[in-house]
Design an enzyme around this catalytic site. Sequence first.
Site, PDB file in Angstrom:
ATOM      1  N   TYR A 191       2.833  18.064  33.518  1.00  0.00           N
ATOM      2  CA  TYR A 191       1.649  18.521  32.770  1.00  0.00           C
ATOM      3  C   TYR A 191       0.709  17.342  32.544  1.00  0.00           C
ATOM      4  O   TYR A 191       1.147  16.247  32.192  1.00  0.00           O
ATOM      5  CB  TYR A 191       2.065  19.096  31.401  1.00  0.00           C
ATOM      6  CG  TYR A 191       0.879  19.478  30.546  1.00  0.00           C
ATOM      7  CD1 TYR A 191       0.390  20.784  30.541  1.00  0.00           C
ATOM      8  CD2 TYR A 191       0.218  18.513  29.773  1.00  0.00           C
ATOM      9  CE1 TYR A 191      -0.722  21.127  29.786  1.00  0.00           C
ATOM     10  CE2 TYR A 191      -0.902  18.846  29.017  1.00  0.00           C
ATOM     11  CZ  TYR A 191      -1.360  20.159  29.033  1.00  0.00           C
ATOM     12  OH  TYR A 191      -2.466  20.493  28.296  1.00  0.00           O
ATOM     13  N   GLU A 251      -7.482  20.562  32.313  1.00  0.00           N
ATOM     14  CA  GLU A 251      -6.025  20.658  32.184  1.00  0.00           C
ATOM     15  C   GLU A 251      -5.368  21.025  33.511  1.00  0.00           C
ATOM     16  O   GLU A 251      -5.855  21.926  34.211  1.00  0.00           O
ATOM     17  CB  GLU A 251      -5.667  21.720  31.135  1.00  0.00           C
ATOM     18  CG  GLU A 251      -4.173  21.893  30.939  1.00  0.00           C
ATOM     19  CD  GLU A 251      -3.863  23.029  29.950  1.00  0.00           C
ATOM     20  OE1 GLU A 251      -4.097  24.203  30.283  1.00  0.00           O
ATOM     21  OE2 GLU A 251      -3.377  22.724  28.845  1.00  0.00           O
TER      22      GLU A 251
END
Length: 393
Positions: A106, A197
């Site tokens: 992530y 993101e």
Amino acid sequence: MDLVEFQGKQLFARNGVPVPPPGAVCRTVEEAVAAAGRILEDGASAVVVKAQVKVGGRGKAGGVKVVTSVDDARAAAEAILGLDIKGHVVHVLYLEPASDIAEEYYLSVLHDRVAKGDLIICSRQGGVDIEEVNRTDPAAVVKRQVVPSERADGLPRAVALEVVTAAQLPEEVREAAADLLVALFDAYLAEDATLTEINPLIRTPDDRVLALDAKVSLDASAAFRHDGYADWALEGVDGDDPLEARARAEGMQYVKLDGDVGVLGNGAGLVMATLDVVAQNGGRAANFLDVGGGASADSMAASLRLVLSDPAVRSVFINIFGGITRGEEVARGVLGAVEQLGDFPQRLIVRLDGTNAEEGRAILAEAAHPSIITAPTMQEAAAQAVEAARSAA
Ligand code: GDP
Ligand code: MN
């Protein structure tokens, strides 16, 4: 403004963030079948079919499918188009060559309102709900503030390396991940994003890192700095109100409500007060639009066109307090707009106050346009607007 995945990947690619090879945007099953055929013919061993909606968790909801044949691509497209993912109906698909995944991480950069700075978040545990990871295993989520003085020339590579090292990304991909983070930070700054993101950031079997997913939010108030900003508005992408999407793309502050009086004012405070007087007079606003400082015929026409395109609008309350923009300019703006728009059934109730309001009212009175009613006070204008909406019902 939030982008859908394929747009986010385009934005990444043009800023040097590695993404999978380009794919195809499809709106029908047949388009998806053709695109899958092309991707497989080009040598990919699999194709991933992905729902383009502005909401996460598509994978879990059945909105992401990896297929290896045209027939399976057809079945996937049939299953995903029309699917309701958390209230967002899928109208658009993105098909790209499927990537081989060794690991999922992530990585994000976002604007931190509280600290008034930029925040990098990185975790070795990706492809899953990062908030959940943060709750259950906070140590696995690395957060690094970046203060403005630190990023005058972009993110220092040493900081990028420090972050991916702290997140314990495997040594084999650390250098590549640091390069990717520097590019992601460039993208974030260059595009005036409030969020970029990547979940998951993947490690491929041959130790490359790629943004397999992209979630990007752009700062609408920076739209004026970006020529192509309006191009990001993709009509009918998902559950967004289409007029809100159009307004955002054109840099207007428009909000859809559920009554029948359209509200157009200048300045957020006046617009809010206008909603209140409409309510006090027993009416309900259908929407509101802040025309901002300018009230030229063109900007007024664009604003009015938008408000009138809402089928729920039965009357329009135009509430302008002249400041720098003088009353006569506003009046001419309204008249010019009405001329540009041609025939429309709704009444426009105009209340003009402030600089040269009297001159403005005189111009409107002289024009005596059948669609325009002028009112001297906000209260009277509201009462008339509510009444006009009621009698048009
Ligand atoms: P989200 O569920 O909305 O976040 O959608 P993602 O784009 O993150 O995809 C969800 C999951 O689908 C990923 O975490 C991957 O596990 C899987 N996935 C997506 N694209 C591919 C691909 O190209 N190849 C493979 N093997 N899996 C993929
Ligand atoms: Mn994802």
